[in-house]
Design a protein around this motif. Structure first.
Motif, PDB file in Angstrom:
ATOM      1  N   GLY A 185      -8.599  -3.411   2.970  1.00 50.88           N
ATOM      2  CA  GLY A 185      -8.379  -2.408   1.935  1.00 50.88           C
ATOM      3  C   GLY A 185      -7.052  -2.534   1.218  1.00 50.88           C
ATOM      4  O   GLY A 185      -6.579  -1.571   0.615  1.00 50.88           O
ATOM      5  N   TRP A 213      -8.415   2.009   7.520  1.00 46.50           N
ATOM      6  CA  TRP A 213      -8.166   0.683   6.953  1.00 46.50           C
ATOM      7  C   TRP A 213      -8.961  -0.393   7.693  1.00 46.50           C
ATOM      8  O   TRP A 213      -9.319  -1.413   7.098  1.00 46.50           O
ATOM      9  CB  TRP A 213      -6.675   0.353   7.022  1.00 46.50           C
ATOM     10  CG  TRP A 213      -5.786   1.271   6.260  1.00 46.50           C
ATOM     11  CD1 TRP A 213      -5.027   2.290   6.762  1.00 46.50           C
ATOM     12  CD2 TRP A 213      -5.544   1.285   4.843  1.00 46.50           C
ATOM     13  NE1 TRP A 213      -4.331   2.923   5.764  1.00 46.50           N
ATOM     14  CE2 TRP A 213      -4.629   2.326   4.570  1.00 46.50           C
ATOM     15  CE3 TRP A 213      -6.015   0.507   3.784  1.00 46.50           C
ATOM     16  CZ2 TRP A 213      -4.170   2.613   3.291  1.00 46.50           C
ATOM     17  CZ3 TRP A 213      -5.555   0.801   2.502  1.00 46.50           C
ATOM     18  CH2 TRP A 213      -4.648   1.838   2.270  1.00 46.50           C
ATOM     19  N   HIS A 252       0.806  -1.223   0.000  1.00 44.06           N
ATOM     20  CA  HIS A 252       0.000   0.000   0.000  1.00 44.06           C
ATOM     21  C   HIS A 252       0.842   1.279   0.000  1.00 44.06           C
ATOM     22  O   HIS A 252       0.322   2.358  -0.264  1.00 44.06           O
ATOM     23  CB  HIS A 252      -0.971   0.007   1.183  1.00 44.06           C
ATOM     24  CG  HIS A 252      -0.376   0.398   2.501  1.00 44.06           C
ATOM     25  ND1 HIS A 252       0.424  -0.451   3.239  1.00 44.06           N
ATOM     26  CD2 HIS A 252      -0.465   1.546   3.216  1.00 44.06           C
ATOM     27  CE1 HIS A 252       0.807   0.165   4.352  1.00 44.06           C
ATOM     28  NE2 HIS A 252       0.283   1.370   4.361  1.00 44.06           N
TER      29      HIS A 252
END
Length: 299
Positions: free
Chosen positions: A148, A126, A47
């Motif tokens: 996520g 998240w 991420h």
């Protein structure tokens, strides 16, 4: 480019690395990145990976994350704690010019996982606000949990098996270029810890006499989830600098409060986690010669 980082605060997340970055960046002989985490060596698919700012494009753009070194600068450092888990960082850092050193700060695993949970639930979005810590741990143990696409939230249990991640770093760096310190020592014996780090890096340790060892980047609970959603959506689009820091401080005064002490249910889960991690902690202590008595004291 004429220079590259020669020191990395390379792990672990929620172990005081933001505080350590600020304390070290205050030293006149050290230069940290303008934003604490450059993520320049993040693995694709994580991420924090940025296609437009990554080592795969060459080293030259790395310098844009730093101000120019000063004549007195001895250490240029990148503090990205996710590097502990990054295959890209493990491949690149040991072979960089100048033989960079790496520091890893580790926290008692149950407390680190609990901090990960609170941070990604409250400081970010998240983890769903309605999810309990018990449900979070059950989801991790069940496997296949998705938050996520945030791999730190998804892999928190395995990431806290520190020895599995540190052993490859020691094999690549060797003993002289790697240091492991505990979060508990950093917070309880701050001056002594920073003096030790400074000496290891060739900096003047006397700078930390009388230094203000204030913490940084602590977890919080938003008063209004609606405002927090707006905050999360906007803050990544704003340019960093004095105005950003002022707005962040204002927001935190208006819409955040300190998290409560763990509930009875959370304490039970923490106790179970500490029991589960005890063998791994002892193996870590033996492998790296660490004093983890502070971890045993809370078990």
């Amino acid at each position: 480019m004429e220079w590259l980082p020669n020191f990395f605060i390379a792990g672990a997340p929620k172990c005081g690395t933001s505080t350590l970055h600020r304390w070290l960046a205050a030293h006149p002989q050290a230069l940290g990145a303008r934003e604490k985490e450059t993520c320049f060596l993040a693995d694709p698919g994580t991420h924090t990976y940025r296609r437009d700012f990554h080592v795969s494009n060459g080293m030259a753009s790395w310098s844009t994350a730093f101000d120019p070194p000063r004549p007195e600068t001895r250490v240029i450092f990148d503090a990205t704690p996710d590097y502990l888990y990054s295959k890209t960082a493990l491949r690149v850092i040991p072979d960089m010019p100048g033989a960079p050193k790496c520091l890893f700060v580790l926290r008692e695993p149950a407390a680190q996982i609990f901090s990960i949970f609170r941070y990604f639930q409250n400081n970010w979005n998240w983890i769903a606000p309605h999810m309990s810590f018990s449900d979070y741990i059950d989801a991790l143990r069940g496997g296949g949990a998705r938050f996520g696409g945030n791999e730190l939230a998804e892999r928190a249990l395995g990431n806290a098996q520190y020895l599995d991640h540190l052993a490859p770093w020691r094999a690549r760096l060797g003993e002289e270029r790697l240091k492991v310190m505990t979060f508990e020592r950093l917070t309880r014996q701050s001056r002594e810890a920073m003096e030790e780090i400074a000496q290891w890096l060739g900096l003047d340790p006397g700078f930390y006499d009388g230094f203000d060892f204030a913490p940084e980047n602590q977890s919080y609970v938003p008063r209004s989830r609606a405002l927090q959603r707006i905050n999360v959506a906007l803050r990544g689009t704003l340019p960093r600098g004095a105005a950003y820091r002022h707005l962040r401080a204002l927001y935190r005064r208006v819409n955040t409060r300190a998290p409560a002490a763990p509930s009875a249910q959370e304490r039970r889960v923490l106790t179970e986690l500490r029991r589960d991690f005890r063998p791994a902690n002892r193996a870590l202590a033996d492998a790296f010669g660490l004093d983890l008595s502070a971890w045993e004291a809370v078990a």
